[in-house]
Design a protein around this motif. Structure first.
Motif, PDB file in Angstrom:
ATOM      1  N   ASP A 180      16.046   2.504  -7.595  1.00  0.00           N
ATOM      2  CA  ASP A 180      14.918   3.207  -8.197  1.00  0.00           C
ATOM      3  C   ASP A 180      13.696   3.240  -7.286  1.00  0.00           C
ATOM      4  O   ASP A 180      12.752   3.965  -7.547  1.00  0.00           O
ATOM      5  N   VAL A 181      13.687   2.433  -6.231  1.00  0.00           N
ATOM      6  CA  VAL A 181      12.541   2.330  -5.340  1.00  0.00           C
ATOM      7  C   VAL A 181      12.920   2.857  -3.968  1.00  0.00           C
ATOM      8  O   VAL A 181      13.901   2.417  -3.372  1.00  0.00           O
ATOM      9  N   GLU A 182      12.123   3.798  -3.470  1.00  0.00           N
ATOM     10  CA  GLU A 182      12.347   4.359  -2.132  1.00  0.00           C
ATOM     11  C   GLU A 182      11.027   4.338  -1.373  1.00  0.00           C
ATOM     12  O   GLU A 182       9.983   4.669  -1.925  1.00  0.00           O
ATOM     13  N   GLN A 235       3.265   5.906  -3.195  1.00  0.00           N
ATOM     14  CA  GLN A 235       4.481   6.556  -3.674  1.00  0.00           C
ATOM     15  C   GLN A 235       4.539   6.562  -5.200  1.00  0.00           C
ATOM     16  O   GLN A 235       5.553   6.939  -5.783  1.00  0.00           O
ATOM     17  N   ASP A 236       3.433   6.143  -5.834  1.00  0.00           N
ATOM     18  CA  ASP A 236       3.335   6.073  -7.300  1.00  0.00           C
ATOM     19  C   ASP A 236       4.414   5.185  -7.905  1.00  0.00           C
ATOM     20  O   ASP A 236       4.954   5.468  -8.976  1.00  0.00           O
ATOM     21  N   GLN A 237       4.734   4.101  -7.226  1.00  0.00           N
ATOM     22  CA  GLN A 237       5.783   3.210  -7.707  1.00  0.00           C
ATOM     23  C   GLN A 237       5.238   1.884  -8.231  1.00  0.00           C
ATOM     24  O   GLN A 237       5.987   0.949  -8.457  1.00  0.00           O
ATOM     25  N   THR A 238       3.913   1.822  -8.413  1.00  0.00           N
ATOM     26  CA  THR A 238       3.314   0.697  -9.119  1.00  0.00           C
ATOM     27  C   THR A 238       2.742   1.200 -10.436  1.00  0.00           C
ATOM     28  O   THR A 238       2.444   2.391 -10.576  1.00  0.00           O
ATOM     29  N   ILE A 262       0.833  -1.205   0.000  1.00  0.00           N
ATOM     30  CA  ILE A 262       0.000   0.000   0.000  1.00  0.00           C
ATOM     31  C   ILE A 262       0.866   1.252   0.000  1.00  0.00           C
ATOM     32  O   ILE A 262       0.595   2.228  -0.713  1.00  0.00           O
ATOM     33  N   GLY A 263       1.939   1.244   0.797  1.00  0.00           N
ATOM     34  CA  GLY A 263       2.856   2.381   0.792  1.00  0.00           C
ATOM     35  C   GLY A 263       3.490   2.579  -0.563  1.00  0.00           C
ATOM     36  O   GLY A 263       3.667   3.724  -1.028  1.00  0.00           O
ATOM     37  N   ASN A 264       3.846   1.497  -1.217  1.00  0.00           N
ATOM     38  CA  ASN A 264       4.439   1.576  -2.544  1.00  0.00           C
ATOM     39  C   ASN A 264       3.465   2.169  -3.547  1.00  0.00           C
ATOM     40  O   ASN A 264       3.862   2.924  -4.449  1.00  0.00           O
TER      41      ASN A 264
END
Length: 205
Positions: free
Chosen positions: A134-136, A37-40, A32-34
């Protein structure tokens, strides 16, 4: 089996249940956090809330598809007259599924449906970045992000534990009750339609 052995098995079981639950909750929080963060992929292309709602809908649908298989296959040898009055919706469902070759259609259509649903879940919740850098997320160390998000372990745990394993176990133990609700009858019908459409497409190739 001695009392000490039983106690030892109970302790081991509780340890397994505990770390399994902790890993599942941790994975859900990360997913959910990911998203937010607009990382999906879907969250980036639309909105995190949209991705979350679609993923939840898909997971619920997956539980009905996976659980429905265990319930329907398990009810095969059971005389339908035994639950005709007590579970009319289950009776209606099994009458449709066990007519002709509908069970074969159901099982094949279910496989197409599972692939589609898992693809949608992955589209909503899996990270679309390619490397650890690339993922934070919340200042977490890169090795932790790499294990759970980049590699897809979080999505595997979430999809299998929430969408598949629990529903399969429950449906095998409570076959009649699992199929007695109308919302769980619909997936069976749509899976039949899915198979029919897929065979029509294959005949045109």
């Amino acid at each position: 089996m001695t009392a000490s052995t039983v106690k030892g098995n109970s302790i081991i079981r509780m340890i397994k249940y505990s770390y399994s639950s902790i890993l599942l909750v941790f994975s859900i929080v990360l997913i959910i956090g990911n998203m937010f963060q607009d990382q999906t992929r879907l969250a980036h292309q639309s909105h995190p809330a949209v991705a979350l709602l679609i993923m939840l809908f898909a997971i619920v649908w997956l539980t009905m598809v996976e659980g429905g298989q265990g319930a329907l296959v398990g009810l095969g040898p059971v005389d339908t007259d035994l639950y005709k009055d007590s579970h009319p919706m289950t009776f209606r469902c099994t009458n449709i599924i066990y007519k002709g070759d509908n069970l074969d259609r159901y099982l094949l259509g279910r496989q197409f449906m599972v692939i589609l649903i898992v693809f949608v879940v992955e589209l909503c919740g899996a990270t679309h970045a390619y490397g650890d850098d690339d993922v934070e997320l919340w200042g977490m160390p890169g090795w932790l992000i790499g294990i759970f998000l980049v590699s897809g372990v979080s999505m595997i745990l979430f999809t299998c534990m929430v969408g598949q394993l629990n529903s399969e176990i429950i449906s095998c133990h409570y076959m009649l009750d699992y199929r007695k609700y109308y919302c769980r009858l619909l997936p069976s019908m749509y899976q039949l339609f899915t198979y029919e459409v897929s065979t029509a497409l294959r005949s045109n190739i």
